[in-house]
Write a protein that holds these residues in place. Sequence first.
Motif, mmCIF file in Angstrom:
data_model
loop_
_atom_site.group_PDB
_atom_site.id
_atom_site.type_symbol
_atom_site.label_atom_id
_atom_site.label_comp_id
_atom_site.label_asym_id
_atom_site.label_seq_id
_atom_site.Cartn_x
_atom_site.Cartn_y
_atom_site.Cartn_z
ATOM 1 N N LYS A 133 -73.274 18.454 -29.041
ATOM 2 C CA LYS A 133 -74.499 19.241 -28.879
ATOM 3 C C LYS A 133 -75.078 19.029 -27.478
ATOM 4 O O LYS A 133 -75.429 19.994 -26.790
ATOM 5 C CB LYS A 133 -75.522 18.823 -29.944
ATOM 6 C CG LYS A 133 -76.820 19.607 -29.886
ATOM 7 C CD LYS A 133 -77.859 19.043 -30.830
ATOM 8 C CE LYS A 133 -78.878 18.322 -29.983
ATOM 9 N NZ LYS A 133 -79.868 17.566 -30.619
ATOM 10 N N TYR A 134 -75.134 17.773 -27.042
ATOM 11 C CA TYR A 134 -75.665 17.488 -25.707
ATOM 12 C C TYR A 134 -74.773 18.093 -24.620
ATOM 13 O O TYR A 134 -75.263 18.604 -23.618
ATOM 14 C CB TYR A 134 -75.825 15.986 -25.479
ATOM 15 C CG TYR A 134 -76.940 15.383 -26.316
ATOM 16 C CD1 TYR A 134 -78.216 15.959 -26.351
ATOM 17 C CD2 TYR A 134 -76.733 14.247 -27.075
ATOM 18 C CE1 TYR A 134 -79.230 15.414 -27.122
ATOM 19 C CE2 TYR A 134 -77.745 13.689 -27.850
ATOM 20 C CZ TYR A 134 -78.988 14.281 -27.866
ATOM 21 O OH TYR A 134 -79.992 13.737 -28.625
ATOM 22 N N ARG A 135 -73.461 18.040 -24.820
ATOM 23 C CA ARG A 135 -72.541 18.638 -23.836
ATOM 24 C C ARG A 135 -72.793 20.152 -23.720
ATOM 25 O O ARG A 135 -72.836 20.694 -22.625
ATOM 26 C CB ARG A 135 -71.083 18.414 -24.250
ATOM 27 C CG ARG A 135 -70.557 17.040 -24.006
ATOM 28 C CD ARG A 135 -69.053 16.965 -24.349
ATOM 29 N NE ARG A 135 -68.638 15.655 -24.768
ATOM 30 C CZ ARG A 135 -68.450 14.616 -23.950
ATOM 31 N NH1 ARG A 135 -68.665 14.761 -22.665
ATOM 32 N NH2 ARG A 135 -68.059 13.460 -24.407
ATOM 33 N N GLN A 136 -72.943 20.809 -24.884
ATOM 34 C CA GLN A 136 -73.180 22.256 -24.877
ATOM 35 C C GLN A 136 -74.524 22.601 -24.219
ATOM 36 O O GLN A 136 -74.613 23.540 -23.432
ATOM 37 C CB GLN A 136 -73.133 22.823 -26.308
ATOM 38 C CG GLN A 136 -71.752 22.777 -26.952
ATOM 39 C CD GLN A 136 -70.723 23.529 -26.127
ATOM 40 O OE1 GLN A 136 -70.968 24.621 -25.628
ATOM 41 N NE2 GLN A 136 -69.550 22.928 -25.963
ATOM 42 N N GLU A 137 -75.555 21.834 -24.574
ATOM 43 C CA GLU A 137 -76.875 22.069 -23.974
ATOM 44 C C GLU A 137 -76.835 21.853 -22.471
ATOM 45 O O GLU A 137 -77.412 22.626 -21.703
ATOM 46 C CB GLU A 137 -77.915 21.121 -24.577
ATOM 47 C CG GLU A 137 -78.602 21.668 -25.806
ATOM 48 C CD GLU A 137 -79.787 20.808 -26.210
ATOM 49 O OE1 GLU A 137 -80.811 20.816 -25.495
ATOM 50 O OE2 GLU A 137 -79.670 20.125 -27.236
ATOM 51 N N LEU A 138 -76.137 20.801 -22.063
ATOM 52 C CA LEU A 138 -76.028 20.494 -20.645
ATOM 53 C C LEU A 138 -75.282 21.609 -19.921
ATOM 54 O O LEU A 138 -75.687 22.052 -18.846
ATOM 55 C CB LEU A 138 -75.314 19.150 -20.462
ATOM 56 C CG LEU A 138 -75.356 18.504 -19.088
ATOM 57 C CD1 LEU A 138 -76.793 18.345 -18.597
ATOM 58 C CD2 LEU A 138 -74.652 17.145 -19.116
ATOM 59 N N LYS A 139 -74.202 22.083 -20.531
ATOM 60 C CA LYS A 139 -73.430 23.175 -19.941
ATOM 61 C C LYS A 139 -74.311 24.430 -19.797
ATOM 62 O O LYS A 139 -74.335 25.070 -18.744
ATOM 63 C CB LYS A 139 -72.203 23.481 -20.812
ATOM 64 C CG LYS A 139 -71.325 24.580 -20.277
ATOM 65 C CD LYS A 139 -70.148 24.866 -21.202
ATOM 66 C CE LYS A 139 -69.349 26.038 -20.688
ATOM 67 N NZ LYS A 139 -68.356 26.503 -21.634
ATOM 68 N N ALA A 140 -75.037 24.773 -20.868
ATOM 69 C CA ALA A 140 -75.908 25.955 -20.840
ATOM 70 C C ALA A 140 -77.001 25.793 -19.781
ATOM 71 O O ALA A 140 -77.315 26.739 -19.045
ATOM 72 C CB ALA A 140 -76.536 26.184 -22.214
#
Length: 161
Positions: free
Chosen positions: A105-112
Motif C-alpha cells: 500500500k505504501y509503495r503504491q501511494e508513494l508511486k502515485a
Amino acid sequence: LQRELEKGGENEKMLNEELKDAQESEEKYRQELKATCEDREHMSASLKDLEQKLAESIDKSARLQVDLANAIEKSDELQRELEKGGENEKMLNEELKDAQESEEKYRQELKATCEDREHMSASLKDLEQKLAESIDKSARLQVDLANAIEKSDELQRELEK
C-alpha cells in the motif's frame, strides 16, 4: 482664401480621423494590457497554489517513505521470527501478510504521489513559461501603448495649431 480655408478644413477633418484612430488604438492597447495583467495575476495565483501542492506532495512522499521503511522493517522482523520457528507460526504468518500488504500500500501511494509530483512539476514549468510570455507581452503592449499615446498627443498638438 476660400480654397485655403477649405484645405484647412479638410486637414482638420483628416487629423480628427487620425486622432480618433490613434485614440482607439490607445484604448485597444489599454484593454489588452489590462487583460494581460489579469491573466498574469491568475497565473501567479495558480503558480503559488501549484507550488503549495508540490510542497505538500514532497512532504507526503517523505512521510510515506518513512512509513514504507517501517513496514519493511516490520516485515523483515516477522520473517526472522518465522524462520526461528515456534508455536505462533500461524499468527506470525498473518502479521507478516498484513505487514506485506501495508508495504505494498505504501509503495503504491508513494508511486502515485511521485507521479502526481511529476505532473505538477510539468504544469509548474508550463505555467512559468506562460507567465514569462505574458510578462513579455505586457512589456510589448506597454511600448505600443506609449507609442499610441505619443501619436495621439502629436495629432492633438497639430489640431490645436
